[in-house]
Write a protein that holds these residues in place. Sequence first.
Motif, PDB file in Angstrom:
ATOM      1  N   ALA B 140       0.853  -1.194   0.000  1.00  0.00           N
ATOM      2  CA  ALA B 140       0.000   0.000   0.000  1.00  0.00           C
ATOM      3  C   ALA B 140       0.882   1.234   0.000  1.00  0.00           C
ATOM      4  CB  ALA B 140      -0.894  -0.014   1.228  1.00  0.00           C
ATOM      5  N   LYS B 141       0.389   2.312  -0.600  1.00  0.00           N
ATOM      6  CA  LYS B 141       1.127   3.577  -0.580  1.00  0.00           C
ATOM      7  C   LYS B 141       0.897   4.263   0.765  1.00  0.00           C
ATOM      8  CE  LYS B 141       3.170   4.273  -4.594  1.00  0.00           C
ATOM      9  NZ  LYS B 141       2.531   4.503  -5.873  1.00  0.00           N
ATOM     10  N   ILE B 142       1.949   4.839   1.310  1.00  0.00           N
ATOM     11  CA  ILE B 142       1.833   5.511   2.606  1.00  0.00           C
ATOM     12  C   ILE B 142       0.725   6.558   2.593  1.00  0.00           C
ATOM     13  CG2 ILE B 142       3.017   7.055   4.205  1.00  0.00           C
ATOM     14  CD1 ILE B 142       4.094   4.284   4.395  1.00  0.00           C
ATOM     15  N   ARG B 143       0.638   7.294   1.489  1.00  0.00           N
ATOM     16  CA  ARG B 143      -0.332   8.389   1.487  1.00  0.00           C
ATOM     17  C   ARG B 143      -1.769   7.898   1.520  1.00  0.00           C
ATOM     18  NH1 ARG B 143      -1.424   8.043  -4.089  1.00  0.00           N
ATOM     19  NH2 ARG B 143       0.487   8.143  -5.313  1.00  0.00           N
ATOM     20  N   ASP B 144      -1.977   6.616   1.221  1.00  0.00           N
ATOM     21  CA  ASP B 144      -3.342   6.102   1.246  1.00  0.00           C
ATOM     22  C   ASP B 144      -3.750   5.604   2.626  1.00  0.00           C
ATOM     23  OD1 ASP B 144      -3.515   6.602  -1.425  1.00  0.00           O
ATOM     24  OD2 ASP B 144      -2.844   4.605  -2.025  1.00  0.00           O
ATOM     25  N   LEU B 145      -2.837   5.661   3.597  1.00  0.00           N
ATOM     26  CA  LEU B 145      -3.153   5.051   4.883  1.00  0.00           C
ATOM     27  C   LEU B 145      -3.815   6.040   5.830  1.00  0.00           C
ATOM     28  CD1 LEU B 145       0.197   3.150   5.486  1.00  0.00           C
ATOM     29  CD2 LEU B 145      -1.886   2.323   4.396  1.00  0.00           C
ATOM     30  N   PRO B 146      -4.674   5.531   6.707  1.00  0.00           N
ATOM     31  CA  PRO B 146      -5.227   6.396   7.749  1.00  0.00           C
ATOM     32  C   PRO B 146      -4.110   6.806   8.711  1.00  0.00           C
ATOM     33  CG  PRO B 146      -6.294   4.222   7.751  1.00  0.00           C
ATOM     34  CD  PRO B 146      -5.200   4.172   6.750  1.00  0.00           C
ATOM     35  N   ILE B 147      -4.309   7.929   9.381  1.00  0.00           N
ATOM     36  CA  ILE B 147      -3.263   8.482  10.224  1.00  0.00           C
ATOM     37  C   ILE B 147      -2.827   7.511  11.318  1.00  0.00           C
ATOM     38  CG2 ILE B 147      -2.867  10.231  11.988  1.00  0.00           C
ATOM     39  CD1 ILE B 147      -4.245  12.198  10.174  1.00  0.00           C
ATOM     40  N   GLU B 148      -3.793   6.806  11.895  1.00  0.00           N
ATOM     41  CA  GLU B 148      -3.420   5.901  12.999  1.00  0.00           C
ATOM     42  C   GLU B 148      -2.481   4.805  12.526  1.00  0.00           C
ATOM     43  OE1 GLU B 148      -5.603   4.385  16.116  1.00  0.00           O
ATOM     44  OE2 GLU B 148      -7.098   5.987  16.147  1.00  0.00           O
ATOM     45  N   THR B 149      -2.761   4.282  11.339  1.00  0.00           N
ATOM     46  CA  THR B 149      -1.883   3.247  10.794  1.00  0.00           C
ATOM     47  C   THR B 149      -0.496   3.812  10.577  1.00  0.00           C
ATOM     48  OG1 THR B 149      -3.814   2.488   9.607  1.00  0.00           O
ATOM     49  CG2 THR B 149      -1.723   1.498   9.003  1.00  0.00           C
ATOM     50  N   ASN B 150      -0.470   5.018  10.046  1.00  0.00           N
ATOM     51  CA  ASN B 150       0.783   5.695   9.809  1.00  0.00           C
ATOM     52  C   ASN B 150       1.588   5.793  11.096  1.00  0.00           C
ATOM     53  OD1 ASN B 150       2.461   7.101   8.064  1.00  0.00           O
ATOM     54  ND2 ASN B 150       0.721   8.146   7.154  1.00  0.00           N
ATOM     55  N   GLN B 151       0.882   6.177  12.147  1.00  0.00           N
ATOM     56  CA  GLN B 151       1.520   6.314  13.447  1.00  0.00           C
ATOM     57  C   GLN B 151       2.086   4.974  13.908  1.00  0.00           C
ATOM     58  OE1 GLN B 151       1.661   9.113  15.219  1.00  0.00           O
ATOM     59  NE2 GLN B 151       2.267   8.426  17.256  1.00  0.00           N
ATOM     60  N   SER B 152       1.302   3.909  13.758  1.00  0.00           N
ATOM     61  CA  SER B 152       1.823   2.615  14.214  1.00  0.00           C
ATOM     62  C   SER B 152       3.016   2.191  13.383  1.00  0.00           C
ATOM     63  CB  SER B 152       0.764   1.514  14.186  1.00  0.00           C
ATOM     64  OG  SER B 152      -0.451   1.998  13.756  1.00  0.00           O
ATOM     65  N   LEU B 153       3.014   2.552  12.099  1.00  0.00           N
ATOM     66  CA  LEU B 153       4.162   2.217  11.268  1.00  0.00           C
ATOM     67  C   LEU B 153       5.411   2.930  11.767  1.00  0.00           C
ATOM     68  CD1 LEU B 153       2.685   2.214   7.661  1.00  0.00           C
ATOM     69  CD2 LEU B 153       3.328   0.257   9.061  1.00  0.00           C
ATOM     70  N   GLU B 154       5.222   4.182  12.191  1.00  0.00           N
ATOM     71  CA  GLU B 154       6.376   4.925  12.706  1.00  0.00           C
ATOM     72  C   GLU B 154       6.971   4.207  13.904  1.00  0.00           C
ATOM     73  OE1 GLU B 154       7.882   7.636  11.625  1.00  0.00           O
ATOM     74  OE2 GLU B 154       6.512   8.356  10.070  1.00  0.00           O
ATOM     75  N   ILE B 155       6.102   3.736  14.778  1.00  0.00           N
ATOM     76  CA  ILE B 155       6.614   3.054  15.962  1.00  0.00           C
ATOM     77  C   ILE B 155       7.240   1.730  15.562  1.00  0.00           C
ATOM     78  CG2 ILE B 155       5.926   1.991  18.143  1.00  0.00           C
ATOM     79  CD1 ILE B 155       3.816   4.258  18.319  1.00  0.00           C
ATOM     80  N   LEU B 156       6.587   1.046  14.640  1.00  0.00           N
ATOM     81  CA  LEU B 156       7.128  -0.227  14.172  1.00  0.00           C
ATOM     82  C   LEU B 156       8.533  -0.052  13.608  1.00  0.00           C
ATOM     83  CD1 LEU B 156       7.052  -3.185  13.164  1.00  0.00           C
ATOM     84  CD2 LEU B 156       5.980  -2.313  11.096  1.00  0.00           C
ATOM     85  N   ARG B 157       8.696   0.965  12.792  1.00  0.00           N
ATOM     86  CA  ARG B 157      10.007   1.097  12.156  1.00  0.00           C
ATOM     87  C   ARG B 157      11.087   1.461  13.176  1.00  0.00           C
ATOM     88  NH1 ARG B 157      12.435   5.418  13.143  1.00  0.00           N
ATOM     89  NH2 ARG B 157      11.317   7.368  13.012  1.00  0.00           N
ATOM     90  N   ALA B 158      10.693   2.142  14.239  1.00  0.00           N
ATOM     91  CA  ALA B 158      11.683   2.434  15.268  1.00  0.00           C
ATOM     92  C   ALA B 158      12.034   1.177  16.062  1.00  0.00           C
ATOM     93  CB  ALA B 158      11.173   3.526  16.198  1.00  0.00           C
ATOM     94  N   LEU B 159      11.005   0.367  16.345  1.00  0.00           N
ATOM     95  CA  LEU B 159      11.254  -0.826  17.166  1.00  0.00           C
ATOM     96  C   LEU B 159      11.922  -1.935  16.375  1.00  0.00           C
ATOM     97  CD1 LEU B 159       8.003  -0.957  19.269  1.00  0.00           C
ATOM     98  CD2 LEU B 159      10.296  -0.286  19.990  1.00  0.00           C
ATOM     99  N   ALA B 160      11.699  -1.930  15.062  1.00  0.00           N
ATOM    100  CA  ALA B 160      12.231  -3.010  14.247  1.00  0.00           C
ATOM    101  C   ALA B 160      13.740  -3.071  14.348  1.00  0.00           C
ATOM    102  CB  ALA B 160      11.802  -2.833  12.801  1.00  0.00           C
ATOM    103  N   GLY B 161      14.351  -1.933  14.643  1.00  0.00           N
ATOM    104  CA  GLY B 161      15.804  -1.916  14.742  1.00  0.00           C
ATOM    105  C   GLY B 161      16.305  -2.401  16.086  1.00  0.00           C
ATOM    106  N   GLN B 162      15.437  -3.000  16.887  1.00  0.00           N
ATOM    107  CA  GLN B 162      15.838  -3.537  18.189  1.00  0.00           C
ATOM    108  C   GLN B 162      16.376  -2.434  19.100  1.00  0.00           C
ATOM    109  OE1 GLN B 162      15.738  -7.196  18.644  1.00  0.00           O
ATOM    110  NE2 GLN B 162      14.495  -6.842  16.844  1.00  0.00           N
TER     111      GLN B 162
END
Lengths: 295, 512, 323, 344
Positions: B140-162
């Motif tokens: 999915a394109k980032i711009r098509d996502l609802p804001i909450e999903t976007n927010q969770s992705l931000e947290i995911l990408r930070a945590l993914a790096g351990q």
Amino acid sequence: MEQFVVTTIRLSAPLIFAGLGGLFSVRAGIFHIGIEGLMLAGAFATVAFGTATGSVWLGILGAIAVNLILSFVYWLLIDRFGADMIISGLGLTTLCVGGAAFLMNALFNKRGSMTSAVRLPQPVVGPQEGLLAFVSELSILAWLLPVFVFIVWLLLRRSRLGLQIAAVGEYPYAAEAAGVDISRTKLIAMLITGLCCALAGAELSVGGLAAFSENMTNGRGFIALAAILFGSLEPIRTTLAGLFFGLADAVGINSQIYAGESNIPRQFILMIPFIATMIFVTLRGAFAHRRHSGG
Amino acid sequence: MASAEIVLRCEEIAVAYGDVQALQPTSLAFEAGRIHALVGQNGAGKTSLARVLAGIIQPAGGRYWIREEEIRESSVQQARKLGLDIVHQRFTLPPNFTVAEALELVSARKYAGAFYSYGALRSAWLRELRRADIKVSPSAKIRDLPIETNQSLEILRALAGQAQILILDEPTALLSPGGVERLFARLRQLRDAGVTLLLILHKLREVMAIADTIAVLRAGRLVLPPTEIAAVSEQRLSDLIIGEGASVEGPAGATETRESDKTRTVNLSLAGVNTRHSETEPALAAVSLALESAEILGIAGVEGNGQRSLVDVLTGLMSARSGRVELLGQDVTDLKHHQRRTIGLRAVPFDRVTEGLSLPLALWENVTIWNAENFRRSRFGPLKIGAMREAARLALEAFDVQYESLDQPAGSLSGGNMQRLILARELAQGARVVIAAQPTRGLDFRATQYVWGVLRQLRQAGASIMLVSSDLDELFSLSDRIGVMRGGQIMAEYAPPFDMQVIGDSMIGAAR
Amino acid sequence: AQDDPVRVALVATQAAGDNGPIDGLIAGLDMAAEEYGVETQFLEALDPATFELTLRNLARTGVDIIVSTFYAMGATSWLIAPDFPDTTFITIVGLPSGDEQPDNVQLMEYQFFEGAYVGGVYAAHLTESNQLGYTGGVPLPFAWADFNAFTDGARSINPDIETTAVFIESFEDPVKGRELAAGLYSSGVDFIFTGAAASDIGVVEAASDNDALVMVASAPLVEQAPANVAILVLIEWEKTIMQEIEMALDPETRGGFRYGNVQSGEISFHIPEAFLEATSDERRAKAEASLETIEQLIEDITNGDFVVEEDNQERMAADADGG
Amino acid sequence: MSRWLAIGLRVASPIALAFILGFTLFAGAGYDIVEVVNGLWQGAIAAPGSLEQSIRWAIPLAVISFGIIITLRTGEFNIGAQGQILLGGLGAASVALLLPGWPPVLVIPLALLAGIILGALWSAIAGVLKVFFNADEVINTLMLNFIAALLIQWVTTGPLKDDATRGETASTPRVDRMFRLSDGTGVSIELILIVVVAALLAWIIIERSPFGLKSRLVGSSPRVAAWQGLQIKRIHITTYLLAGAFAGLAGALEVLGPSARLVTGATPTLGFTAIVVAIVGMLRIPGALAAALFFGGLQAAILFLPIVSRLPSSGLRIIEGLVALLITAQFLWQRRRRNQGQKL
Ligand SMILES: Nc1ncnc2c1ncn2[C@@H]1O[C@H](COP(=O)(O)OP(=O)(O)OP(=O)(O)O)[C@@H](O)[C@H]1O
Ligand SMILES: Nc1ncnc2c1ncn2[C@@H]1O[C@H](COP(=O)(O)OP(=O)(O)OP(=O)(O)O)[C@@H](O)[C@H]1O
Ligand SMILES: [Mg+2]
Ligand SMILES: [Mg+2]
């Protein structure tokens, strides 16, 4: 028919080299209007170094070196000294046009045009039967075009560098957060543009011909830029756009040769590719717009 | 606890942007394995401090250590190598990238080498998405996502790096109450797994709910070093944040008396309005509502449930597919935004920086351009620039905007003052119907109070206000009625006294 | 200022290095410097908007003879000459643009179509497909005159010959010139007459790639493809500029208008030795067989026994059928 | 005062650098630099008539740049001035050639008007396609330039061709002397008056009209403009019309002024140089006037130089190119951000 295909490829090849090269810069957020100049510099440097060394490959290497230097200077000016990229880009083009003519005069004592002592090999030449007829008299660079397109696609769409370039151009904040050095990424993109424009220039001067003439790019750099926009900044679509412009040119040529009984002024026939481009751009714009506004 | 390991330590760290001293030399230290809150008004320097720690900007002076290692040349890579990552206040995922590409680019976790296969990238990040329970396609394109999903992705990408140290800059600003709770649960889990968390927050209620320690910045100075949360009272905290002696009007319910039913008229109404769906929101489906004079109608809902479409269709920025819009007794269904403004509609947009004001333009231009026609010398004559500037000055003064010169660019104002400027422009000339979208998002406590005061005054003066907000506290303290939007419809309407639980459930569609 | 040498400036309206007029004129200018002891200078004025200014600047700085090129310059010279009575304005290829010619204006025009006609006769002897082509720069009247005469010459030998004219739309795009010529050759044309200045390089390249024939108006192109450049029809630019300067230096002969043509010796024909050596036996035989006709024709034109028609209009399809 | 000095230095230092670099190259190639410097000085200012020539070139550059300033302020990147000039010239030439013998007081305004209208309409094509179909204006204006050039070629070799002109440049016949606004020098009271009026008008439009202020808001922040109820489409269309009108006027002035006819291939770079003028002039009318004078002087100098030196015309292009390449760079004030908090 075969001739038509060959003509299309030959007219498209420089556009595709320059267009895909320019794509790196445009994706990195630099509307690189100096492509026209870099192509001309590449065309001249290939002939100059090639003639001096007697090797077409050294000629191309020389052209690449020249274009890397010019690209570095352009980057320095717009990234480090805050110059306006459009004005500097127009200046770069003018400088290359003047510089090529000036150096041709100073180094080879020629004015206007000079013949090249070297030429790119053409794997298949002369009248051919069957499929080979479609590739007769194509330079080795034109043969390598599919490989080149693939490499560009790989770099832009399937490599870390490609992601970084796109982020820098589209959303620098992301690049910053990812720790990407924005200046450096732009420099890399612009150097690649320079390199590809050297190839585009070489294809122009020693691909089908063995000569350089002042202004021989004749606006092709601007058309390459149009191809990038036309291709929505995507490598494959930019390639197709380059082919389209080459095709339009080839159609113009053929419509002259096989004009038949038409009384339409020729200038109007020559306008067809330009008008077609406008129609395409308009349709695409309208379509994209519709999709955007969700109806 | 006192002997706990220190994972982050600053000595005399300072930050300057050109001539702006965002952070005075500051020294502080954070202990491992705890949740630290950092609070302060807008512009206090919280983000600046966080950006230094994350290696995004160089400090103007001072030294700092991440896990005992002194950082000399700060860089994002260096911070990440030491296990520190940050979730930014703004989204960092490029809008035109696919989820997988964006995560790969911005995250410290890299699945791709110099070259990658999209299929492999996709499935790698799909695993991460599944693990974090985020239901979104990696293509999915980032711009098509609802804001909450976007927010969770931000947290995911930070945590993914351990990450072992995680900084979150205002992570709750865009979340629904349920979302905040889920986030907090996740953060506690992380803490229990040994991760050190540094949270930048605005709402004391949230701080109290999650933090182990709290530190306060005010105007670029540390006024409270990290302190056990139990050791400070809420009253003391708000004094520290705002500054000693600043008087604060506490949040109040809708206690003012309303005019009698007879004198009230319907100023704005929607009848059976349908729209097309937009990129980020569902279509409005048969929405009807009526907004009376001297009332504030609150619109609650998880972001992305049609609030934007509702505002757009009311302002005329989007046209209705069917149905009818009436404004001050006139059918305005087919009228454009500028025509509705002429009739008396005013709007405070969702985002002050991209929709509210033009950052490079001067203050006076931002205030007056929209009705420049009224400043002509004659019907087709040139403009009276002097009169325009004077009008702007009066409006800015009336709304207490702090500025140095009418010619300064709007981008040089602080967030609170930007919002005041917008209010000054929209409300200066006796507005009768106002759409206020997220009018206090990202503002500090005092600025928020100011905006609330203005809206209350307007209602007192008889105006109709539609207040769209994701902040339930705000809605509860201002609204006369609250409508809850979900899936492009107004699902329910509530009258005071409002029940947080009921409305929260209605927003997320939980049956009770 | 009696002992100052006479100053002569050549203003070209097209870039030097065209393997054609400008290069020829420059060579002639150098010869004139030697022959008449004049001080010479060369410059380009490529943008029509700068023509008048350039001429005025030159005249103001005391240049005695200003040689400029082509019609637009001729009209400009005509216009400003009265302001500078001591300067002679020569335009090589220019026409009177009013009733009364200022006496310090000197104009000449070529009748190159005579050469094109002869080239057509020659081409008709060599073609096997009976299809001939013409590649021009921009479709201007002189280009149509050349093309039409070329067609007429060819049809005087074989009425069934078909001719096609195409234009590169630029005098300096050899890349496109090559593609246009390649297209013509693949459509069945086997002999092209090219007159597109710097773009000609591309046309000759295509001839060599396709082992086809080409007629050019510039000597250096012969080396580029010796087996393919079948004939060279030259305008003797050197001769012209020297003659013009000589006329201007003598108050008796200064001014006026004249034609340069086969008769005046300013259009010449050459079948390159290199071609006869490098080409196939068959083509050599044909070329040699045509020599007699060609020489006779040139003599007739020189004597005035034969007059080549000038037709500088684009012939529409219907006209072409008619004749 | 020191602010003006600073601005002066900022503009002068890149130009000085451009000349130094160019001269170094020329000296390396064996040209006489003293001759070159003298030629530039003479050509721009000192030689008789040179100042006039600088003004002659400044006139079209200034007028075109007014329109470009308007488009750039509205956030549109319109590179179509080159085509719009040609259409403007076509309009003026057509009126002047088709109404022979009519009174000049009628024909001249009509011809100017025709130039303005044709230029505006040509520009509006790109504008309408952009506004209503979201079609990229950079491509479309570029294409319209090519199309305009062909259209002029057709007109000058077809309907309006000059039978007396048969050379390498096709053109229309000359415009009747009494319809002209200047002689071949391209400078006259009439022309200068027209430029002054155009500049005043442009200034009022940009700085003192609702359109001017609104277009800047639209250009800097289109979404903000939408939220304030600005009629963005109308502003965009107006922008294109105005840009084309100014370029068309410049084209008409060329035909009625110095050039006296419409010529295929004339002034091929004017439209692009005007973009440089607009940006160097910092998108303001007084700035653009000053920049136009500078670039007009450069153009005049460059045309004069070959007359007194042996430098080939390519050498002059090198100088032009270097000036454009460097002119917007800020050498004296290195960007401060290097030693600031922010990294990028
Ligand atoms: N010169 C600038 N360039 C870029 N961004 C800026 C600049 N000045 C301020 N900002 C941004 O604008 C926003 C507004 O500033 P901020 O809210 O921090 O001010 P403030 O002092 O907290 O004001 P208030 O207390 O009234 O809310 C900030 O997010 C900041 O990053
Ligand atoms: N990029 C910038 N350029 C210039 N000034 C800036 C920039 N970013 C922030 N500032 C200024 O620095 C000061 C501190 O900003 P910072 O963003 O650190 O505050 P904050 O505490 O995070 O505020 P908020 O609660 O609004 O996020 C503010 O006055 C702001 O205007
Ligand atoms: Mg802030
Ligand atoms: Mg912050």
